[in-house]
Structure formats: structure tokens, C-alpha cells
Scaffold this active site. Structure first.
Site, PDB file in Angstrom:
ATOM      1  N   SER A   1       0.851  -1.297  -0.046  1.00 33.15           N
ATOM      2  CA  SER A   1      -0.098   0.009  -0.181  1.00 33.15           C
ATOM      3  C   SER A   1       0.826   1.315  -0.059  1.00 33.15           C
ATOM      4  O   SER A   1       0.364   2.325  -0.502  1.00 33.15           O
ATOM      5  CB  SER A   1      -0.947  -0.099   1.276  1.00 33.15           C
TER       6      SER A   1
ATOM      7  N   CYS B   1      -2.727  11.091   1.478  1.00 32.73           N
ATOM      8  CA  CYS B   1      -1.367  10.441   1.835  1.00 32.73           C
ATOM      9  C   CYS B   1      -0.736  11.252   2.547  1.00 32.73           C
ATOM     10  O   CYS B   1       0.043  12.334   1.901  1.00 32.73           O
ATOM     11  CB  CYS B   1      -0.941   9.867   0.669  1.00 32.73           C
TER      12      CYS B   1
ATOM     13  N   HIS C   1       0.753  -1.732   8.181  1.00 34.36           N
ATOM     14  CA  HIS C   1       1.767  -0.840   7.700  1.00 34.36           C
ATOM     15  C   HIS C   1       3.300  -1.000   8.357  1.00 34.36           C
ATOM     16  O   HIS C   1       3.424  -1.373   9.312  1.00 34.36           O
ATOM     17  CB  HIS C   1       1.381   0.553   8.046  1.00 34.36           C
TER      18      HIS C   1
ATOM     19  N   MET D   1       1.372   5.656   8.513  1.00 33.34           N
ATOM     20  CA  MET D   1       0.828   6.627   7.458  1.00 33.34           C
ATOM     21  C   MET D   1       0.714   7.847   8.034  1.00 33.34           C
ATOM     22  O   MET D   1       0.668   8.177   9.144  1.00 33.34           O
ATOM     23  CB  MET D   1      -0.545   5.978   7.132  1.00 33.34           C
TER      24      MET D   1
END
Length: 394
Positions: free
Chosen positions: A69, A107, A311, A315
Site C-alpha cells: 500500500s 496520503c 503498515h 501512515m
């Protein structure tokens, strides 16, 4: 077969950049093929093919994506017509194995690269750029309608990319870029009006959750109630199909509670948002790079999932959510950090630690976050053209 059945590939100007702990393909809006300069099927098909999706093998071998991702991302930047903003920034999270691009959120990691890209692309008036010092690029985040300020170091009239700022999750040091997320909530900070909510999760039962909309819609739950410690690394979660399915159930139930989707099954078409994360009090562990993280080094531990996987670091937008929630007494994040009033928090993630800050205040309309800040770095990895088969566009 006749040679004209296979026309030459399309050649599109592009820049490949790292921003924070993510990588993405950046485009100047005006450089895209005309059909892809507006939202719709042509744009989505182009970006999918650029990244190499959908790929049933999950590797994105025939594209620029990196099969995670964090590396299946695209960015479109253009001059802004909004007062007091320099550029508009649109983010597309490209699904790895499904034929869609998720435009529902920002993002935060790649935000740090938008400022340098805008300067390199000539989208910032020269009069706004110091010869030496800090250039503040004013960005309109078009996905969520918010203002971002990216503070880019300049040296001899050029973006300074090299430096000694170390960011856990990134191997090499670079120049520090501070990112300010101004009023980072979209709508109510706590969509349900509650700091802690009860979720009924199929197969899991009743759990408490903090549902917050700052940086990106995020669902926070306690690690302990899931049978986890908060010290887990990627392999501890991503190799467990049952655990990943449990988190997707939590994410779907939380998304319904937040009003983002109508039915839990709709979550499959909204992979980028909301995020789901689990928190725990401070504890010692060894980060993925081998460095020790001591319980005294952090205020709490946080692990977050993105696009169905844990992750590797954190993030950027989820870090904003962590900062905002930590600064509001009574949330699960705040309580994991020891409770009370605070304006910053240091948390442990799989790759190390990160410090983030936020300014929150309680008003007659409820809690509001005025600003959240963090430091990141960014640099150009490659620039030139990206090529896609001519039949990509409809």
C-alpha cells in the site's frame, strides 16, 4: 498479425518520488493525456496501468508499483485557483489486485513530497521562493478539501534534498521537511459525538473504539481486547489470515458507525479509508530494522493497517489522527499514553518511533483540532516519462 495492431506506447511526463515512508508516481495535471486531465474512467485506467494493477499475482511487476500500500500510489498536482494556495494536490491510492483507484483520502507521507515536486515543476512563482531558507508551499488537498503547509528547505535557489534528518522506516537520512495539517478534520472530529464507542463486531463481540476524523478517518481499538500486545511487527499480523479478516470486520463496522458507508459489505470498495489501528501502553521491543525501542522512549505503541495489511511504519495521515486523539483527554489513544492534557506524543511503530504534535480545544460545537504537525523528508528518485500501452485509454 499486422504491426498497426500494436501501436507505440504512450509516453507521459512523470516523476517518481519518495515522501516520508511512501513512494509514488507524481504528475503535473497539464502533462496528462487530455482524456485523463478530468476525473473518470480514462484517468483511473491510466493510473492503474502506470502502477501495474490489477495484478492477481500481487507483485505489480509490469508497472511502477511496489506491491504494498505504501508504494501503490499516484499524485496529480496543478496550480491552484484558490486564494492563498499555490497548488492543488490530488491523491490516488491504487488497489494492487482490484481494478480501482481510491480517491477517498489523503496520503500524509507523500504530502511532504508535494512541496518539492511543485517547486521542481515550476508551479510556484519564483518570487515566493527564497534563495536560501525555507519555502512554505501552500497546498489545497483536493481529496478532502483541506489546507496543508509544506516547509521545504532551499539552498542556492534549489530544493535541498540531502541532509541529516533520520526518519524511522527510511534507510537513509535526508533534509527535514515540516508538514502542517491545518484544521485537519473533515466535518465533526468525532463523527458519533463520542470519544469512545461500542462496536458489535461479528465473530469478535463487543469492543470499545475511538472513531476520529483527523488527517484521515481512523478507528482506534485497544490491542489487549484483541489478544495483541501492541509490539507486533508486520509478519506477526500479515501472515495471519484470521487476524487480517478480524481487522477488516472491525474496519467495516467502524466505517458504518462513522457514516462513511451504509453497509459493512460496502467497505470492500473503500479500501483506503477508514484506517484501523490498535494501541497499547509503552513497552520495549525490537523494531523491524533491528534497533531497540525502550518503554521509556515512547508514550504509547500504535500499529495501523493500510489496504488490508499492517503498515511497515506509520501512515502520515494516521499519525495526524494519533496526534489529534492523543491530545483529547478520554480517547483510547490518550488513555494509552497515560491520559491528561498534552500537545504532543511520541509513539512506537513497527519501524521505530515518531513524535507528532497537535493543538486541540473544546468548543461549544465539540472538540476541534486547529493544527497537527510532523516532520518528514522527501526526494526525487527518478524523473522523465512513464510509458503505458496505447490501448490503455478508452
Amino acid at each position: 498479425m499486422a504491426s498497426n495492431a500494436f501501436p507505440p506506447q504512450l509516453k507521459v511526463p512523470a516523476t517518481y518520488m519518495r515522501g516520508g515512508t511512501s513512494k509514488g508516481v507524481f504528475f503535473n495535471l497539464g502533462d496528462l493525456p487530455p482524456a485523463a486531465q478530468v476525473p473518470g474512467e480514462a484517468r483511473d485506467r491510466l493510473l492503474l496501468r502506470v502502477i501495474g494493477s490489477p495484478d492477481p499475482y500481487g507483485k505489480q511487476i509490469d508497472g511502477m508499483g511496489g506491491a504494498t500500500s505504501s508504494t501503490s500510489k499516484t499524485v496529480i498536482v496543478s496550480k491552484s485557483d484558490k486564494p492563498d494556495h499555490d497548488v492543488d494536490y490530488l491523491f490516488g491510492q491504487v488497489s494492487i489486485d482490484q481494478p480501482f483507484v481510491d480517491w477517498s483520502g489523503n496520503c500524509g507521507n507523500l504530502t511532504a513530497a508535494v512541496g518539492p515536486f511543485a517547486i521542481h515543476a515550476g508551479l510556484i512563482p519564483p518570487g515566493r521562493l527564497p534563495q536560501n531558507g525555507i519555502a512554505t508551499v501552500r497546498i489545497w488537498q483536493a481529496n478532502i478539501g483541506q489546507t496543508l503547509l509544506v516547509h521545504v528547505p532551499m539552498k542556492d535557489g534549489q530544493v535541498q534534498e540531502s541532509g541529516d534528518f533520520a526518519l524511522d522506516g527510511v534507510t537513509f537520512a535526508a533534509a527535514e521537511i515540516r508538514v502542517d495539517f491545518m484544521a485537519p478534520g473533515e466535518g465533526a472530529l468525532f463523527p458519533t459525538g463520542n470519544l469512545v464507542n461500542v462496536l458489535e463486531v461479528p465473530g469478535l463481540g463487543t469492543i470499545n473504539a475511538t472513531l476520529i476524523n483527523a488527517g484521515i478517518p481512523t478507528i482506534f481499538v485497544n490491542a489487549e481486547c484483541l489478544g495483541l500486545a501492541g509490539t507486533e511487527l508486520q509478519d506477526d499480523i500479515n501472515n495471519q489470515a484470521d487476524t487480517l479478516a478480524m481487522f477488516e470486520q472491525i474496519r467495516a463496522c467502524g466505517a458504518v458507525k462513522m457514516g462513511l458507508i451504509a453497509r459493512p459489505e460496502d467497505a470492500a470498495r473503500r479500501q483506503h479509508t477508514p484506517k484501523v489501528a490498535f494501541v497499547a501502553g509503552p513497552a520495549s521491543y525490537t523494531a523491524s530494522g533491528g534497533q531497540p525501542v525502550g518503554a521509556n522512549d515512547v508514550d504509547l505503541l500504535v500499529r495501523a493497517l493500510s489496504m488490508g495489511k499492517l503498515h511497515h511504519a506509520m501512515m502520515g495521515t494516521a499519525a495526524v489522527a494519533i496526534a489529534a486523539a492523543a491530545c483529547v483527554p478520554g480517547t483510547l489513544v490518550n488513555l494509552a499514553a497515560g491520559g491528561g492534557d498534552r500537545e504532543s506524543v511520541s509513539f512506537g511503530h513497527p519501524s521505530g518511533t515518531l513524535k507528532v504534535g497537535a493543538q486541540a480545544r473544546h468548543t461549544a460545537e465539540g472538540w476541534q483540532v486547529e493544527r497537527a504537525s510532523m516532520s518528514r523528508s522527501a526526494r526525487i528518485l527518478m524523473e522523465g516519462w512513464v510509458r503505458v500501452p496505447a490501448g490503455t485509454l478508452p
